[in-house]
Motif scaffolding. Structure first.
Motif, PDB file in Angstrom:
ATOM      1  N   MET A   1      44.631 -12.712  57.175  1.00 16.06           N
ATOM      2  CA  MET A   1      44.509 -11.759  58.244  1.00 16.06           C
ATOM      3  C   MET A   1      43.247 -10.935  58.007  1.00 16.06           C
ATOM      4  SD  MET A   1      47.163  -8.702  59.329  1.00 16.06           S
ATOM      5  CE  MET A   1      48.326  -9.802  60.082  1.00 16.06           C
ATOM      6  N   THR A   2      42.452 -10.814  59.016  1.00 19.34           N
ATOM      7  CA  THR A   2      41.233 -10.012  58.897  1.00 19.34           C
ATOM      8  C   THR A   2      41.587  -8.527  59.009  1.00 19.34           C
ATOM      9  OG1 THR A   2      40.788  -9.968  61.268  1.00 19.34           O
ATOM     10  CG2 THR A   2      39.902 -11.863  60.003  1.00 19.34           C
ATOM     11  N   SER A   3      40.645  -7.686  58.624  1.00 18.31           N
ATOM     12  CA  SER A   3      40.894  -6.245  58.736  1.00 18.31           C
ATOM     13  C   SER A   3      41.046  -5.839  60.200  1.00 18.31           C
ATOM     14  CB  SER A   3      39.788  -5.447  58.051  1.00 18.31           C
ATOM     15  OG  SER A   3      38.538  -5.745  58.612  1.00 18.31           O
ATOM     16  N   GLU A   4      40.341  -6.527  61.100  1.00 23.12           N
ATOM     17  CA  GLU A   4      40.481  -6.235  62.524  1.00 23.12           C
ATOM     18  C   GLU A   4      41.878  -6.596  63.014  1.00 23.12           C
ATOM     19  OE1 GLU A   4      37.849  -8.079  61.330  1.00 23.12           O
ATOM     20  OE2 GLU A   4      36.311  -6.530  61.497  1.00 23.12           O
ATOM     21  N   GLN A   5      42.411  -7.731  62.554  1.00 26.52           N
ATOM     22  CA  GLN A   5      43.762  -8.129  62.932  1.00 26.52           C
ATOM     23  C   GLN A   5      44.791  -7.156  62.359  1.00 26.52           C
ATOM     24  OE1 GLN A   5      43.410 -12.095  61.294  1.00 26.52           O
ATOM     25  NE2 GLN A   5      43.516 -13.019  63.345  1.00 26.52           N
ATOM     26  N   ALA A   6      44.577  -6.726  61.137  1.00 29.01           N
ATOM     27  CA  ALA A   6      45.492  -5.759  60.519  1.00 29.01           C
ATOM     28  C   ALA A   6      45.475  -4.443  61.282  1.00 29.01           C
ATOM     29  CB  ALA A   6      45.120  -5.540  59.054  1.00 29.01           C
ATOM     30  N   ALA A   7      44.289  -3.992  61.659  1.00 25.18           N
ATOM     31  CA  ALA A   7      44.177  -2.754  62.427  1.00 25.18           C
ATOM     32  C   ALA A   7      44.877  -2.890  63.777  1.00 25.18           C
ATOM     33  CB  ALA A   7      42.708  -2.391  62.614  1.00 25.18           C
ATOM     34  N   GLN A   8      44.739  -4.042  64.422  1.00 18.47           N
ATOM     35  CA  GLN A   8      45.410  -4.270  65.704  1.00 18.47           C
ATOM     36  C   GLN A   8      46.922  -4.289  65.527  1.00 18.47           C
ATOM     37  OE1 GLN A   8      43.868  -4.449  68.850  1.00 18.47           O
ATOM     38  NE2 GLN A   8      46.007  -4.072  69.367  1.00 18.47           N
ATOM     39  N   LEU A   9      47.390  -4.897  64.453  1.00 19.20           N
ATOM     40  CA  LEU A   9      48.820  -4.926  64.164  1.00 19.20           C
ATOM     41  C   LEU A   9      49.366  -3.512  63.980  1.00 19.20           C
ATOM     42  CD1 LEU A   9      51.386  -6.558  63.586  1.00 19.20           C
ATOM     43  CD2 LEU A   9      50.621  -6.726  61.211  1.00 19.20           C
ATOM     44  N   ILE A  10      48.619  -2.677  63.273  1.00 20.76           N
ATOM     45  CA  ILE A  10      49.025  -1.285  63.081  1.00 20.76           C
ATOM     46  C   ILE A  10      49.060  -0.565  64.425  1.00 20.76           C
ATOM     47  CG2 ILE A  10      48.310   0.944  62.107  1.00 20.76           C
ATOM     48  CD1 ILE A  10      47.291  -0.703  59.660  1.00 20.76           C
ATOM     49  N   ASP A  11      48.028  -0.739  65.243  1.00 18.90           N
ATOM     50  CA  ASP A  11      48.003  -0.109  66.563  1.00 18.90           C
ATOM     51  C   ASP A  11      49.194  -0.541  67.417  1.00 18.90           C
ATOM     52  OD1 ASP A  11      45.665   1.303  66.048  1.00 18.90           O
ATOM     53  OD2 ASP A  11      44.372  -0.128  67.102  1.00 18.90           O
ATOM     54  N   ASP A  12      49.472  -1.840  67.422  1.00 14.85           N
ATOM     55  CA  ASP A  12      50.598  -2.357  68.208  1.00 14.85           C
ATOM     56  C   ASP A  12      51.928  -1.807  67.699  1.00 14.85           C
ATOM     57  OD1 ASP A  12      48.732  -3.811  69.657  1.00 14.85           O
ATOM     58  OD2 ASP A  12      49.208  -5.725  68.686  1.00 14.85           O
ATOM     59  N   THR A  13      52.074  -1.728  66.381  1.00 12.93           N
ATOM     60  CA  THR A  13      53.296  -1.191  65.788  1.00 12.93           C
ATOM     61  C   THR A  13      53.482   0.270  66.160  1.00 12.93           C
ATOM     62  OG1 THR A  13      53.163  -2.741  63.948  1.00 12.93           O
ATOM     63  CG2 THR A  13      54.532  -0.787  63.619  1.00 12.93           C
ATOM     64  N   LEU A  14      52.407   1.047  66.092  1.00 13.41           N
ATOM     65  CA  LEU A  14      52.492   2.461  66.453  1.00 13.41           C
ATOM     66  C   LEU A  14      52.825   2.642  67.927  1.00 13.41           C
ATOM     67  CD1 LEU A  14      49.623   3.994  64.323  1.00 13.41           C
ATOM     68  CD2 LEU A  14      52.098   4.249  63.996  1.00 13.41           C
ATOM     69  N   ASP A  15      52.321   1.766  68.783  1.00 14.81           N
ATOM     70  CA  ASP A  15      52.694   1.822  70.200  1.00 14.81           C
ATOM     71  C   ASP A  15      54.190   1.597  70.375  1.00 14.81           C
ATOM     72  OD1 ASP A  15      50.061   2.295  70.961  1.00 14.81           O
ATOM     73  OD2 ASP A  15      49.677   0.207  71.557  1.00 14.81           O
ATOM     74  N   LEU A  16      54.729   0.606  69.662  1.00 13.34           N
ATOM     75  CA  LEU A  16      56.170   0.331  69.748  1.00 13.34           C
ATOM     76  C   LEU A  16      56.989   1.480  69.182  1.00 13.34           C
ATOM     77  CD1 LEU A  16      56.258  -3.443  68.716  1.00 13.34           C
ATOM     78  CD2 LEU A  16      56.728  -2.479  70.974  1.00 13.34           C
ATOM     79  N   VAL A  17      56.538   2.064  68.077  1.00 17.85           N
ATOM     80  CA  VAL A  17      57.238   3.202  67.479  1.00 17.85           C
ATOM     81  C   VAL A  17      57.249   4.372  68.456  1.00 17.85           C
ATOM     82  CG1 VAL A  17      57.110   4.964  65.654  1.00 17.85           C
ATOM     83  CG2 VAL A  17      56.861   2.549  65.087  1.00 17.85           C
TER      84      VAL A  17
END
Length: 62
Positions: A1-17
């Motif tokens: 996973m690239t750092s960009e993908q990890a950052a997107q995953l965090i953003d998506d998770t925070l949206d769901l939270v």
């Protein structure tokens, strides 16, 4: 996973939270709301304004 993908995953998770926190608040489930907010407090308000991403040992580099 690239750092960009990890950052997107965090953003998506925070949206769901965030959405889940709104749902819990509207359903007056304060204990569950508080527990979820505590679980993701550092993600939502990281020290120093950012979340440090670290590569897990043993995983291949992209």
């Amino acid at each position: 996973m690239t750092s960009e993908q990890a950052a997107q995953l965090i953003d998506d998770t925070l949206d769901l939270v965030h959405q889940r926190l709104l749902d819990l608040e509207s359903n007056q489930q304060s204990a569950a709301h508080q527990a979820l907010a505590e679980e993701f407090r550092e993600w939502r308000h990281p020290s120093g304004g950012h979340i440090d991403l670290m590569v897990c040992p043993g995983f291949p580099q992209p």
